[in-house]
Design a protein around this motif. Structure first.
Motif, PDB file in Angstrom:
ATOM      1  N   LEU A  64      51.155  40.093  54.543  1.00  5.00           N
ATOM      2  CA  LEU A  64      52.057  40.887  53.703  1.00  5.00           C
ATOM      3  C   LEU A  64      53.506  40.665  54.098  1.00  5.00           C
ATOM      4  O   LEU A  64      54.388  40.541  53.231  1.00  5.00           O
ATOM      5  CB  LEU A  64      51.706  42.375  53.843  1.00  5.00           C
ATOM      6  CG  LEU A  64      50.359  42.825  53.294  1.00  5.00           C
ATOM      7  CD1 LEU A  64      50.047  44.246  53.758  1.00  5.00           C
ATOM      8  CD2 LEU A  64      50.342  42.748  51.775  1.00  5.00           C
ATOM      9  N   TYR A  77      55.326  46.872  50.327  1.00  2.00           N
ATOM     10  CA  TYR A  77      54.001  46.339  49.999  1.00  2.00           C
ATOM     11  C   TYR A  77      53.228  47.328  49.122  1.00  2.00           C
ATOM     12  O   TYR A  77      52.602  46.937  48.127  1.00  2.00           O
ATOM     13  CB  TYR A  77      53.185  46.050  51.268  1.00  2.00           C
ATOM     14  CG  TYR A  77      53.954  45.401  52.389  1.00  2.00           C
ATOM     15  CD1 TYR A  77      54.985  44.489  52.135  1.00  2.00           C
ATOM     16  CD2 TYR A  77      53.673  45.699  53.726  1.00  2.00           C
ATOM     17  CE1 TYR A  77      55.700  43.909  53.172  1.00  2.00           C
ATOM     18  CE2 TYR A  77      54.370  45.114  54.758  1.00  2.00           C
ATOM     19  CZ  TYR A  77      55.390  44.231  54.478  1.00  2.00           C
ATOM     20  OH  TYR A  77      56.085  43.665  55.511  1.00  2.00           O
ATOM     21  N   ARG A  80      54.610  47.602  45.572  1.00  2.52           N
ATOM     22  CA  ARG A  80      54.216  46.468  44.743  1.00  2.52           C
ATOM     23  C   ARG A  80      52.742  46.554  44.340  1.00  2.52           C
ATOM     24  O   ARG A  80      52.364  46.174  43.230  1.00  2.52           O
ATOM     25  CB  ARG A  80      54.464  45.167  45.503  1.00  2.52           C
ATOM     26  CG  ARG A  80      54.259  43.916  44.662  1.00  2.52           C
ATOM     27  CD  ARG A  80      55.115  42.802  45.188  1.00  2.52           C
ATOM     28  NE  ARG A  80      54.939  41.574  44.449  1.00  2.52           N
ATOM     29  CZ  ARG A  80      55.732  40.515  44.584  1.00  2.52           C
ATOM     30  NH1 ARG A  80      56.764  40.561  45.423  1.00  2.52           N
ATOM     31  NH2 ARG A  80      55.517  39.409  43.893  1.00  2.52           N
ATOM     32  N   ALA A  81      51.926  47.073  45.255  1.00  2.62           N
ATOM     33  CA  ALA A  81      50.486  47.127  44.977  1.00  2.62           C
ATOM     34  C   ALA A  81      50.102  48.333  44.129  1.00  2.62           C
ATOM     35  O   ALA A  81      49.269  48.219  43.223  1.00  2.62           O
ATOM     36  CB  ALA A  81      49.704  47.166  46.298  1.00  2.62           C
ATOM     37  N   SER A 376      46.817  47.741  50.382  1.00  5.24           N
ATOM     38  CA  SER A 376      47.753  46.909  49.617  1.00  5.24           C
ATOM     39  C   SER A 376      47.381  45.437  49.708  1.00  5.24           C
ATOM     40  O   SER A 376      47.486  44.688  48.723  1.00  5.24           O
ATOM     41  CB  SER A 376      49.181  47.115  50.134  1.00  5.24           C
ATOM     42  OG  SER A 376      49.604  48.445  49.952  1.00  5.24           O
ATOM     43  N   LYS A 379      44.477  44.896  47.397  1.00  6.81           N
ATOM     44  CA  LYS A 379      44.896  45.042  46.001  1.00  6.81           C
ATOM     45  C   LYS A 379      45.697  43.827  45.536  1.00  6.81           C
ATOM     46  O   LYS A 379      45.468  43.285  44.435  1.00  6.81           O
ATOM     47  CB  LYS A 379      45.742  46.318  45.859  1.00  6.81           C
ATOM     48  CG  LYS A 379      46.371  46.526  44.482  1.00  6.81           C
ATOM     49  CD  LYS A 379      45.331  46.768  43.413  1.00  6.81           C
ATOM     50  CE  LYS A 379      45.925  47.397  42.160  1.00  6.81           C
ATOM     51  NZ  LYS A 379      47.076  46.671  41.605  1.00  6.81           N
ATOM     52  N   LEU A 380      46.644  43.373  46.367  1.00  8.00           N
ATOM     53  CA  LEU A 380      47.486  42.246  45.974  1.00  8.00           C
ATOM     54  C   LEU A 380      46.710  40.936  45.937  1.00  8.00           C
ATOM     55  O   LEU A 380      47.050  40.045  45.155  1.00  8.00           O
ATOM     56  CB  LEU A 380      48.683  42.133  46.924  1.00  8.00           C
ATOM     57  CG  LEU A 380      49.723  43.256  46.797  1.00  8.00           C
ATOM     58  CD1 LEU A 380      50.745  43.181  47.924  1.00  8.00           C
ATOM     59  CD2 LEU A 380      50.427  43.179  45.445  1.00  8.00           C
ATOM     60  N   ARG A 381      45.685  40.807  46.755  1.00  7.44           N
ATOM     61  CA  ARG A 381      44.836  39.606  46.660  1.00  7.44           C
ATOM     62  C   ARG A 381      44.193  39.523  45.274  1.00  7.44           C
ATOM     63  O   ARG A 381      44.013  38.426  44.736  1.00  7.44           O
ATOM     64  CB  ARG A 381      43.760  39.641  47.736  1.00  7.44           C
ATOM     65  CG  ARG A 381      44.201  39.157  49.110  1.00  7.44           C
ATOM     66  CD  ARG A 381      44.370  37.629  49.142  1.00  7.44           C
ATOM     67  NE  ARG A 381      44.585  37.151  50.501  1.00  7.44           N
ATOM     68  CZ  ARG A 381      43.724  36.436  51.196  1.00  7.44           C
ATOM     69  NH1 ARG A 381      42.556  36.116  50.668  1.00  7.44           N
ATOM     70  NH2 ARG A 381      44.010  36.029  52.418  1.00  7.44           N
ATOM     71  N   SER A 383      45.296  41.458  42.366  1.00  5.92           N
ATOM     72  CA  SER A 383      46.250  41.580  41.252  1.00  5.92           C
ATOM     73  C   SER A 383      47.273  40.455  41.219  1.00  5.92           C
ATOM     74  O   SER A 383      47.806  40.131  40.154  1.00  5.92           O
ATOM     75  CB  SER A 383      46.976  42.929  41.333  1.00  5.92           C
ATOM     76  OG  SER A 383      47.735  43.029  42.526  1.00  5.92           O
ATOM     77  N   GLU A 384      47.587  39.854  42.373  1.00  6.36           N
ATOM     78  CA  GLU A 384      48.565  38.768  42.415  1.00  6.36           C
ATOM     79  C   GLU A 384      48.018  37.587  43.223  1.00  6.36           C
ATOM     80  O   GLU A 384      48.533  37.257  44.290  1.00  6.36           O
ATOM     81  CB  GLU A 384      49.885  39.252  43.018  1.00  6.36           C
ATOM     82  CG  GLU A 384      50.572  40.347  42.219  1.00  6.36           C
ATOM     83  CD  GLU A 384      51.991  40.617  42.701  1.00  6.36           C
ATOM     84  OE1 GLU A 384      52.724  39.625  42.957  1.00  6.36           O
ATOM     85  OE2 GLU A 384      52.357  41.798  42.819  1.00  6.36           O
ATOM     86  N   LEU A 387      50.583  34.897  44.278  1.00  5.54           N
ATOM     87  CA  LEU A 387      51.708  35.229  45.138  1.00  5.54           C
ATOM     88  C   LEU A 387      51.762  34.225  46.298  1.00  5.54           C
ATOM     89  O   LEU A 387      50.744  33.925  46.917  1.00  5.54           O
ATOM     90  CB  LEU A 387      51.542  36.651  45.689  1.00  5.54           C
ATOM     91  CG  LEU A 387      52.608  37.149  46.659  1.00  5.54           C
ATOM     92  CD1 LEU A 387      53.955  37.304  45.961  1.00  5.54           C
ATOM     93  CD2 LEU A 387      52.188  38.493  47.272  1.00  5.54           C
TER      94      LEU A 387
END
Length: 454
Positions: A64, A77, A80-81, A376, A379-381, A383-384, A387
């Protein structure tokens, strides 16, 4: 560079110094309260479990930090998440962690100075420490980080010297004598003690994540931050285990379990009151406390700054001085800390000393922030997936899942054993999030503002 943009000046060594320096006071004091709860052997078990949690956490958290190198750290973080709500929860929890840790450290600085100057009031010494190190942080991050690196190296060296000096007086039989303690809550006294000691094992490593708040001020953060974090966690785990074992084996460890200066007292048992080694430990030992105290001031100021810049707190806290430092944020956290110092003796939380209560409050904030950070990451893995991630958590998803699972266990245990402080923490979280909501409603265009900064 905009008026609210921090200047990148820090390299790998500076960041290692910050990561270790933020934490290293935890090797000098605070952890020994865990002996009172669990005994030496019980606390050793607690510490090993917490060390696994932190190692897994740092390897995951670094993903992150390098993907989103922002002064807000966990706030950025989670925002964003999970949007504004997630950002508020992580941001306020981080503020509680970083604002309540310095008063505990400042009181320990006062206790160390009181060893040399018995007539000196520890509260006034602690207040003086705030004035000196807030000023140093205001004068510039490059100066502050260089100072942090120097005192961190000295503090690490002093811990190695401590272990070497007390080694001749070490006895394993002393360490294991009465090594299990705790009240019979879960059917086994030792098990209860292991869980009750969690906050003090966390204190060994608390705030290492704060180096992420200097990410905007790091040169080439995608390379320098992973190196600093990995070297930092290895340094801290080694020192924590070594200091605890050597201190516990020099005599009756119970005499060290409820004081703010366990290392000088442990060394006194080996070399006596008037030894040169003893005086050196007190004076150089202050560097460990100063390193963390100074580094955490930098950390809380960046969290205030990031929340204010994004419109979650009054924007005046995001103003930069002519030295390009968030001076108002530095002063705001200092005011809270000094007020906490002078509340000692006026307020009692679960019969704890001020130091133990501040440590526990700070740990509550840290654990909530760790949970939000790992959530986070997952979640970001999802949703994004695109990235840019120059560093990926090894062993994903198992390693971050271990960090998340152990953090949840720690939170549950702390809620069970610290119900009064947990209630105060909840009030602070609700109050902080409510203030953020009010400020957001007054600051139109918050999302656009954050996007332009993040």
């Amino acid at each position: 560079m905009s008026a609210s943009q921090l200047k990148p000046t820090l390299g790998t060594l500076h960041l290692w110094g910050l990561a270790v320096g933020l934490v290293i006071s935890g090797e000098y004091f605070g952890w020994s309260y865990g002996w009172a709860a669990a005994g030496t052997l019980g606390f050793l078990v607690t510490t090993l479990i917490v060390a696994v949690m932190y190692t897994c956490f740092i390897f995951s958290y670094t993903e992150l930090t390098t993907a989103i190198p922002h002064a807000g750290g966990p706030f950025a973080y989670s925002l964003r998440a999970f949007g504004k709500t997630g950002g508020m929860i992580a941001g306020i929890a981080t503020l509680i962690e970083f604002v309540f840790a310095p008063p505990a450290i400042a009181m320990a600085i006062g206790a160390y100075l009181n060893v040399q100057f018995p007539g000196l009031d520890p509260k006034w010494a602690a207040t003086g420490a705030y004035v000196i190190f807030m000023t140093l942080n205001i004068l510039g991050v490059s100066i502050a980080a260089t100072f942090e690196l120097v005192v961190t190296v000295l503090a690490v060296a002093e811990l190695l010297v401590f272990m070497g000096v007390v080694a001749p007086g070490f006895s394993f039989s002393n360490f294991v004598l009465n090594g299990w303690a705790g009240s019979d809550v879960f059917g086994a006294p030792a098990m209860a003690g292991i869980f009750a000691a969690i906050p003090f094992a966390i204190w060994f490593f608390l705030a290492i994540e704060g180096a992420a708040m200097a990410a905007e001020e790091a040169k080439d953060p995608k390379r320098t931050i992973p190196r600093a974090y990995i070297a930092g966690i290895l340094t801290l785990v080694t020192l924590a285990i070594g200091v605890m074992i050597f201190a516990g084996g020099v005599g009756d460890w119970r005499a060290l379990s409820n004081i703010n200066d366990p290392l000088p007292q442990a060394m006194k048992a080996v070399v006596g009151n008037n030894s040169t080694w003893m005086h050196m430990l007190v004076w150089i030992g202050l560097f460990g406390l100063v390193a963390s105290f100074h580094g955490i001031i930098l950390g809380y100021s960046r969290q205030f700054f990031a929340l204010a810049r994004a419109g979650f707190l009054p924007r005046s806290l995001a103003k930069l001085s002519r030295f390009q430092t968030p001076h108002r944020a530095i002063l705001a956290g200092g005011a809270v800390g000094i007020a906490a110092i002078f509340s000692d003796g006026l307020i009692s939380l679960q019969g704890m000393t001020l130091t133990a209560a501040m440590i526990t409050m700070s740990v509550f904030g840290a654990i909530v922030m760790y949970i939000m950070s790992m959530l986070s990451l997952f979640k970001l893995r999802r949703s994004e997936p695109d990235l840019e991630r120059s560093f990926r958590a090894p062993g994903y998803p198992v390693v971050p899942a271990i960090a998340l699972g152990l953090a949840l266990v720690c939170l549950a245990a702390m809620l069970w054993f610290n119900s009064v402080i947990a209630s105060v923490f909840l009030v602070l979280m609700i109050g902080g999030c409510s203030c953020c909501s009010i400020v957001i409603s007054l600051n139109r265009g918050t999302d656009a503002s954050f996007a332009s900064q993040g």
